[in-house]
Write a protein that holds these residues in place. Structure first.
Motif, PDB file in Angstrom:
ATOM      1  N   GLY A 424       1.040  -1.555  -0.363  1.00  0.00           N
ATOM      2  CA  GLY A 424       0.034   0.654   0.111  1.00  0.00           C
ATOM      3  C   GLY A 424       0.673   1.010  -0.628  1.00  0.00           C
ATOM      4  O   GLY A 424       1.631   1.520  -0.435  1.00  0.00           O
ATOM      5  N   PHE A 425      -0.073   2.165   0.167  1.00  0.00           N
ATOM      6  CA  PHE A 425       0.686   3.779   0.427  1.00  0.00           C
ATOM      7  C   PHE A 425       0.643   4.762   1.081  1.00  0.00           C
ATOM      8  O   PHE A 425      -0.892   4.944   0.665  1.00  0.00           O
ATOM      9  N   GLU A 426       0.678   5.493   1.370  1.00  0.00           N
ATOM     10  CA  GLU A 426       0.832   6.749   1.624  1.00  0.00           C
ATOM     11  C   GLU A 426       1.168   8.130   0.960  1.00  0.00           C
ATOM     12  O   GLU A 426       1.777   8.467   1.032  1.00  0.00           O
ATOM     13  N   SER A 427       0.531   9.212   1.091  1.00  0.00           N
ATOM     14  CA  SER A 427       0.465  10.260  -0.705  1.00  0.00           C
ATOM     15  C   SER A 427       0.203  11.702  -0.036  1.00  0.00           C
ATOM     16  O   SER A 427      -1.436  11.203   0.876  1.00  0.00           O
ATOM     17  N   VAL A 428       0.771  12.629   0.540  1.00  0.00           N
ATOM     18  CA  VAL A 428       0.501  13.695   0.765  1.00  0.00           C
ATOM     19  C   VAL A 428       1.162  14.219  -0.542  1.00  0.00           C
ATOM     20  O   VAL A 428       1.860  15.011  -0.976  1.00  0.00           O
ATOM     21  N   LEU A 429      -0.233  15.662  -1.292  1.00  0.00           N
ATOM     22  CA  LEU A 429      -0.105  15.750  -3.077  1.00  0.00           C
ATOM     23  C   LEU A 429       1.142  17.148  -2.188  1.00  0.00           C
ATOM     24  O   LEU A 429       0.319  18.192  -1.181  1.00  0.00           O
ATOM     25  N   GLY A 430       2.074  17.566  -2.828  1.00  0.00           N
ATOM     26  CA  GLY A 430       3.263  18.487  -2.327  1.00  0.00           C
ATOM     27  C   GLY A 430       4.156  17.796  -1.463  1.00  0.00           C
ATOM     28  O   GLY A 430       5.033  18.814  -1.075  1.00  0.00           O
ATOM     29  N   ARG A 431       3.897  17.291  -0.697  1.00  0.00           N
ATOM     30  CA  ARG A 431       4.711  16.178   0.430  1.00  0.00           C
ATOM     31  C   ARG A 431       5.225  15.031   0.332  1.00  0.00           C
ATOM     32  O   ARG A 431       6.715  14.938   1.449  1.00  0.00           O
ATOM     33  N   GLY A 432       4.946  14.973  -0.782  1.00  0.00           N
ATOM     34  CA  GLY A 432       5.396  13.053  -0.619  1.00  0.00           C
ATOM     35  C   GLY A 432       4.713  11.938  -1.007  1.00  0.00           C
ATOM     36  O   GLY A 432       3.619  12.009  -0.548  1.00  0.00           O
ATOM     37  N   SER A 433       5.660  10.603  -0.324  1.00  0.00           N
ATOM     38  CA  SER A 433       4.873   9.655  -0.717  1.00  0.00           C
ATOM     39  C   SER A 433       5.599   8.259   0.088  1.00  0.00           C
ATOM     40  O   SER A 433       6.984   8.929   0.593  1.00  0.00           O
ATOM     41  N   THR A 434       4.793   7.540   0.390  1.00  0.00           N
ATOM     42  CA  THR A 434       5.849   6.550   1.476  1.00  0.00           C
ATOM     43  C   THR A 434       4.441   5.166   1.155  1.00  0.00           C
ATOM     44  O   THR A 434       3.517   5.182   1.249  1.00  0.00           O
TER      45      THR A 434
END
Length: 462
Positions: A424-434
């Motif tokens: 899976g993943f987590e992401s915040v637009l403009g701040r990056g992804s994990t």
């Protein structure tokens, strides 16, 4: 179809309401039996007058007269209350004679209660009796007229009811015919709809088979083309590498740059071909995992080292936060390295220049979780559902340095799921992804000496 049904429903409701109204009125008339009640009133009225006359001659006592008076009065109350009151209102019968009689009874009650006792003289009893009889005689004709009017009204009611029933019977017949016709039409339309639905279902089934056949043909074509491309590409790449190694000193800077660009593009094209072949093999169920207990810390560290040169060309670096504790899992080394390479190369492509990509592996309950965190532009929420879809690209129009096949994440997801894990993943637009994946913990094998995983030659792809 709805308009006729709606009209038939309204017509049926109107017929039933009309019939119900008349039936209620007739029921009240039949249950109340007004003719019997009025005849009883007349009978008790006559018995009261007879009792008063007998009292005058000393044949009955004042108490007997009072009893007959009360009985007659109860008959008046029956007519003026309950169903009889409702019926007389519905039949529009004038209750004035009954009201007048009740008023007379109210006036006569004190006189009857004051009748001289039986021991009084005949003259006294006769005088008291004549005074009461005179007032009661005035109501004889009114009572007869009231009974006659009530009987006539009931007769009219029954006649009207029969007329209404006959009239409504025709309407009900027409209504039943209309309903029958509507049902026939409805069944006919339903049959047509079923036939059309069957035809549509057959067409959809045919289209599905055609689409499936086309998809299989496409997959076979892509697989065949990929196989045919890989051999010459490998030869071309090998030749370019030999040329670069043999004539490095002989080539000027411009020529060497051209050879380097050719090698890099061949590597990227070969990676694309390999991705397509991997995707086809996984879909066809031809991928078999050779699992063994591996320390994921060592596996991740090796993958980071392999991708470091690629990241350096993009001016980014990896930072592996290794824990001292060993994290064993039963995995296919090559396939998990392939997943790691995909995640690491993606992070390098989409993070900011000069930034560091953080990589860590840790134990969480019965799972081992591996994370790759970048500080790039992030992923829009609208793209979340499609991230692991084949050939999907978040930014397909990007420059050549970050172009991808759109297969890497799809392949990674399938490989992790084949291991029984999660991704899976987590992401915040403009701040990056994990991006992360989890694998079940395994036991460290006995007589296990820590060895560095074999190098898996897998070009970076996304």
């Amino acid at each position: 179809m709805l308009i006729p049904f709606f009209g038939a429903t309204l017509l049926c409701a109107g017929v039933l309401l009309t019939l119900n109204k008349h039936v209620k009125t007739v029921n009240v008339a039949e249950q109340s039996d007004p003719l019997w009640i009025t005849s009883q009133l007349q009978f008790e009225f006559l018995r009261l007058k007879e009792s008063i006359n007998n009292y005058a001659f000393g044949e009955v006592s004042p108490a007997d007269v009072e009893l007959r008076f009360n009985i007659a009065w109860s008959r008046i109350d029956v007519i003026m209350s309950g169903r009889m009151s409702v019926l007389t209102d519905e039949l529009e019968v004038d209750n004035a004679p009954i009201h007048a009689l009740k008023t007379t009874f109210e006036q006569l009650e004190p006189e009857i209660l004051a009748f001289p006792p039986s021991e009084a003289s005949l003259a006294e009893r006769s005088q008291a009796a004549r005074a009461v009889i005179g007032q009661l005689n005035a109501h004889d004709l009114e009572l007869r007229d009231f009974s006659l009017e009530l009987a006539q009204s009931k007769a009219r009611l029954m006649a009207d009811f029969r007329t209404v029933v006959v009239s409504l019977s025709h309407e009900i017949a027409y209504l039943l015919l209309l309903i029958f016709l509507l049902v026939v039409i409805f069944i006919a339309f339903l049959g047509l709809e079923l036939q059309e639905s069957r035809a549509t279902a057959k067409n959809m089934e045919l289209l599905a088979r055609q689409a499936e056949s086309a998809s299989e043909a496409k997959d076979k074509f892509m697989s065949a083309v990929s196989h045919e491309l890989r051999t010459p590409l490998t030869s071309i790449l090998g030749g370019i590498q030999l040329l670069r190694a043999a004539y490095r000193d002989a080539l000027d800077e411009k020529a060497f740059k051209i050879v380097e660009i050719a090698q890099r593009n061949c590597e990227r094209l070969l990676a694309l071909v390999n991705d397509i072949l991997d995707a086809q093999s996984i879909l066809a169920g031809k991928v078999h995992l050779n699992k063994e207990a591996m320390d994921l810390n060592t596996l991740v560290e090796s993958a980071v080292e392999d991708c470091q040169a690629y990241a350096s060309r993009l001016d980014v670096a990896y930072e592996f936060d290794r824990k001292d504790r060993e994290l064993f899992a039963v995995v296919d080394q090559g396939r998990i390295t392939q997943v790691l390479t995909n995640l690491l190369s993606n992070a390098a492509k989409f993070t900011s220049k000069g930034d560091k990509i953080r990589v860590r592996a840790e134990e969480t309950g019965d799972w081992i979780k591996v994370e790759v965190q970048d500080h790039g532009r992030g992923i829009p929420e609208s793209e979340f559902p499609n991230i692991f879809t084949r050939f999907h690209q978040v930014s397909p129009g990007e420059s050549g340095s970050t172009k991808s096949s759109g297969l890497g994440l799809s392949i990674s997801k399938q490989l992790i799921e084949m291991h029984g894990g999660q991704i899976g993943f987590e992401s915040v637009l403009g701040r990056g992804s994990t991006f992360w994946f989890k694998l079940k913990k395994g036991r460290k094998p006995q007589n296990c000496s820590e060895t560095k995983p074999q190098k898996v030659l897998k070009a970076a792809n996304a």
